[in-house]
Design a protein around this motif. Structure first.
Motif, short mmCIF file in Angstrom:
data_model
loop_
_atom_site.label_atom_id
_atom_site.label_comp_id
_atom_site.label_asym_id
_atom_site.label_seq_id
_atom_site.Cartn_x
_atom_site.Cartn_y
_atom_site.Cartn_z
N TRP A 72 0.85 -1.18 0.00
CA TRP A 72 0.00 0.00 0.00
C TRP A 72 0.89 1.23 0.00
N LEU A 73 0.51 2.25 -0.78
CA LEU A 73 1.38 3.40 -1.01
C LEU A 73 0.73 4.70 -0.54
N PRO A 74 1.54 5.73 -0.31
CA PRO A 74 0.98 7.05 -0.03
C PRO A 74 0.56 7.73 -1.33
N LYS A 75 -0.22 8.77 -1.22
CA LYS A 75 -0.58 9.53 -2.41
C LYS A 75 0.60 10.40 -2.87
N ILE A 76 1.32 10.92 -1.90
CA ILE A 76 2.49 11.74 -2.19
C ILE A 76 3.72 10.97 -1.73
N ALA A 77 4.52 10.50 -2.68
CA ALA A 77 5.68 9.65 -2.36
C ALA A 77 6.97 10.45 -2.44
N TRP A 78 7.92 10.06 -1.62
CA TRP A 78 9.25 10.68 -1.64
C TRP A 78 10.11 9.95 -2.67
N TYR A 79 10.21 10.52 -3.84
CA TYR A 79 11.05 9.92 -4.88
C TYR A 79 11.96 10.99 -5.49
N PHE A 80 13.20 10.61 -5.76
CA PHE A 80 14.16 11.48 -6.43
C PHE A 80 14.34 12.80 -5.69
N GLY A 81 14.34 12.74 -4.37
CA GLY A 81 14.60 13.94 -3.59
C GLY A 81 13.44 14.91 -3.53
N GLY A 82 12.26 14.50 -4.01
CA GLY A 82 11.10 15.39 -4.00
C GLY A 82 9.82 14.62 -3.82
N ALA A 83 8.71 15.25 -4.16
CA ALA A 83 7.40 14.63 -4.00
C ALA A 83 6.82 14.28 -5.35
N GLN A 84 6.29 13.05 -5.44
CA GLN A 84 5.67 12.60 -6.68
C GLN A 84 4.29 12.04 -6.36
N ILE A 85 3.29 12.46 -7.14
CA ILE A 85 1.93 11.96 -6.94
C ILE A 85 1.82 10.54 -7.48
N ILE A 86 1.27 9.66 -6.65
CA ILE A 86 1.07 8.26 -7.00
C ILE A 86 -0.43 8.00 -7.10
N ASP A 87 -0.85 7.23 -8.10
CA ASP A 87 -2.28 7.02 -8.34
C ASP A 87 -2.69 5.56 -8.27
N ILE A 144 -1.90 -7.92 -0.25
CA ILE A 144 -0.88 -6.88 -0.30
C ILE A 144 -0.07 -6.89 0.99
N CYS A 145 0.95 -6.04 1.02
CA CYS A 145 1.61 -5.65 2.26
C CYS A 145 0.98 -4.33 2.69
N LEU A 146 0.43 -4.28 3.88
CA LEU A 146 -0.22 -3.06 4.36
C LEU A 146 0.79 -2.24 5.16
N ASP A 147 1.20 -1.12 4.57
CA ASP A 147 2.12 -0.19 5.23
C ASP A 147 1.28 0.83 5.99
N ILE A 148 1.38 0.85 7.32
CA ILE A 148 0.51 1.68 8.15
C ILE A 148 0.79 3.16 7.94
N SER A 149 2.04 3.54 7.80
CA SER A 149 2.37 4.94 7.53
C SER A 149 1.73 5.40 6.23
N HIS A 150 1.89 4.61 5.18
CA HIS A 150 1.30 4.94 3.88
C HIS A 150 -0.23 4.96 3.97
N LEU A 151 -0.79 4.07 4.77
CA LEU A 151 -2.24 4.02 4.95
C LEU A 151 -2.76 5.32 5.56
N ILE A 152 -2.10 5.80 6.60
CA ILE A 152 -2.50 7.04 7.25
C ILE A 152 -2.45 8.20 6.26
N LEU A 153 -1.35 8.29 5.52
CA LEU A 153 -1.16 9.39 4.57
C LEU A 153 -2.19 9.36 3.44
N SER A 154 -2.44 8.18 2.90
CA SER A 154 -3.37 8.07 1.76
C SER A 154 -4.80 8.34 2.19
N ALA A 155 -5.18 7.83 3.37
CA ALA A 155 -6.54 8.08 3.86
C ALA A 155 -6.74 9.57 4.15
N ASN A 156 -5.75 10.21 4.73
CA ASN A 156 -5.84 11.65 5.00
C ASN A 156 -5.99 12.44 3.71
N TYR A 157 -5.26 12.03 2.68
CA TYR A 157 -5.34 12.73 1.39
C TYR A 157 -6.76 12.68 0.83
#
Length: 225
Positions: A100-115, A133-146
């Protein structure tokens, strides 16, 4: 390097596919770019080779977690391709699990929108086709908040479709890597009570002789009932 020198046969091991295949490109086994597609496959099969070696030593099934974050064509087609790939590869020795992924990911030293792997459309897909899946709790919090949703409600929907957990804290829509215990993960007893293997992820936890890992583990022990 002889891998057996570093393996405790009594322990369970999990692997994480690299997010990057080189300094310019993310893992994307379905890219329209032939070179990216080929190198992504090389990375996946190299990781599988390591998983098989560990399995032969421990006789335990190895979980391989991967960030499949790139969409080609459309989401449904991409999800189908990802799970067709993993279902076709998985066996008694290893299991590849998209995380499970965040909506805003840290890639290449910045932020990238993931869909992908981060909204209720993905939840509906997992439930409809019974995919794990693998449920990543940090990513879950971020994606739900988004999405202005409650992450605990999403957790309850996703946990039955999760074969592995990453436990880490987060805040807001992009507050990944926050110190454990200082984010929105206030009560984690219901997560710790889950039967799945849980990997504690602490941002830069390995520095200073694992100081942040030590603090995180102490916090878990102190507050777990």
């Amino acid at each position: 390097i002889k891998i057996e020198e570093f393996i405790d046969k009594k322990r369970e091991y999990t692997l994480h596919l690299p997010d990057y295949i080189n300094k310019n490109n993310l893992l994307d086994p379905f890219s329209n770019n032939i070179a990216i597609r080929k190198e992504s496959s090389n990375v996946i099969y190299t990781t599988i080779k390591i998983a098989k070696q560990i399995n032969e030593l421990t006789k335990k099934k190895i979980k391989i977690v991967g960030s499949f974050s790139q969409i080609n064509d459309n989401k449904k087609i991409t999800l189908d391709r990802i799970f067709n790939l993993t279902d076709g590869l998985n066996n008694d020795q290893f299991e590849i699990l998209p995380q499970w992924l965040p909506k805003i990911a840290w890639y290449f030293g910045g932020a990238q929108i993931i869909d992908i792997f981060n909204d209720h459309e993905d939840i509906r897909y997992l439930k409809k086709y019974n995919k794990k899946i693998c449920l990543d709790i940090s990513h879950l919090i971020l994606s739900a908040n988004y999405e202005n949703n409650n992450w605990i409600k999403w957790y309850k929907e996703l946990i039955n479709y999760s074969n592995h957990l990453h436990l880490s804290d987060a805040k807001g829509i992009d507050g990944e890597g926050i110190d454990f215990g200082k984010g929105e993960l206030k009560n984690f007893n219901f997560i710790l009570n889950n039967k799945n293997v849980k990997v504690l992820e602490v941002w830069q936890g390995h520095l200073h002789n694992g100081f942040k890992f030590y603090n995180a583990i102490n916090l878990l022990v102190k507050n777990y009932a």
